[in-house]
Write an enzyme that holds these catalytic residues in place. Structure first.
Site, PDB file in Angstrom:
ATOM      1  N   CYS A 165       0.832  -1.207   0.000  1.00  0.00           N
ATOM      2  CA  CYS A 165       0.000   0.000   0.000  1.00  0.00           C
ATOM      3  C   CYS A 165       0.867   1.259   0.000  1.00  0.00           C
ATOM      4  CB  CYS A 165      -0.930   0.005   1.205  1.00  0.00           C
ATOM      5  SG  CYS A 165      -2.130  -1.347   1.206  1.00  0.00           S
TER       6      CYS A 165
ATOM      7  N   ARG B 260      -7.794  -4.187  -3.348  1.00  0.00           N
ATOM      8  CA  ARG B 260      -7.358  -3.004  -4.099  1.00  0.00           C
ATOM      9  C   ARG B 260      -8.357  -2.711  -5.221  1.00  0.00           C
ATOM     10  NH1 ARG B 260      -2.435  -2.455  -1.800  1.00  0.00           N
ATOM     11  NH2 ARG B 260      -1.555  -4.409  -1.027  1.00  0.00           N
TER      12      ARG B 260
END
Length: 235
Positions: free
Chosen positions: A71, A148
């Site tokens: 991330c 995601r």
């Protein structure tokens, strides 16, 4: 000319109301060509709603968790590409189920550790309401964090692209930029974009609808009757 769409335009009343959860859209699921679900969220840059982005493109994207390596790499990449998204009239809005205070600490950590400032807001979704509505929670992968997810929403509030990546795999920011440019090219020219298309390259004409059109394309020297490369004609 813009490509026509059979999708109904977003209801302005719903967008202006911008509820935090989809009470007015029971059963709504994200689909290509569908109006994006209204939302209002707290972010690292103040409150944001879908209505705030009307008239501009929006990339709404989720990430599994703050203070994690993949991330962090994604947010650094998005930050470095921020000006390129802005040049295409597109704003960025990140989201996860972490708290606002975790987001604030993470943004400060990225700036301190990597020298990169995150210029776009990150929304909290502790209740997971928005994440559930947008299909960002995939229980077979994890039930406590968002995957995601990426959603390109056009200036009219319509979902034009959506994708989901697993928690272990970072997204390609370059591909998101390419997809955004391709959608804008199709809207402007009426052309489709072939595999691996890049801005400035030729598009292709939509498939012919009649035998006469097919014959005309063959006569025009197309590789085959259904495949006709076409350069964009500037207005």
């Amino acid at each position: 000319m813009p490509i026509p769409s059979d999708a109904p335009p977003p209801d302005p009343a719903l967008r202006d109301a911008a509820p935090a959860l989809p009470e007015l859209l029971t059963g709504w699921t994200p689909r290509l060509g569908a109006p994006a679900m209204p939302f209002r969220v707290r972010t690292t840059q103040g409150e944001r709603s879908l209505a705030d982005y009307r008239g501009r493109w929006l990339l709404l994207f989720s990430h599994p968790a703050d203070f994690t390596p993949v991330c962090t790499s994604e947010f650094i990449a998005f930050a470095r590409a921020h000006d390129r998204f802005q040049a295409l009239g597109c704003d960025l809005l990140g989201l996860s189920v972490d708290s606002l205070f975790a987001h604030l600490a993470w943004v400060r950590s990225i700036e301190a550790g990597f020298g990169v400032e995150i210029p776009f807001p990150i929304a909290e979704d502790i209740s997971m309401g928005l994440a559930r509505a947008y299909g960002m929670l995939h229980p077979a992968d994890t039930s406590t964090a968002t995957v995601r997810g990426s959603f390109l929403i056009d200036p009219a509030g319509t979902i034009r692209m959506l994708s989901y990546y697993p928690m272990t795999t970072g997204r390609s920011v370059e591909e998101l930029l390419r997809t955004l440019a391709a959608l804008q090219e199709s809207d402007a020219s009426g052309l489709s974009t072939p595999a691996d298309w890049q801005p400035g390259e030729d598009g292709v004409m939509p498939p012919p609808q009649t035998l006469q059109e097919a014959a005309a394309r063959s006569a025009a020297g197309a590789p085959d009757w259904y495949y006709l490369p076409q350069a964009r004609t500037e207005p």
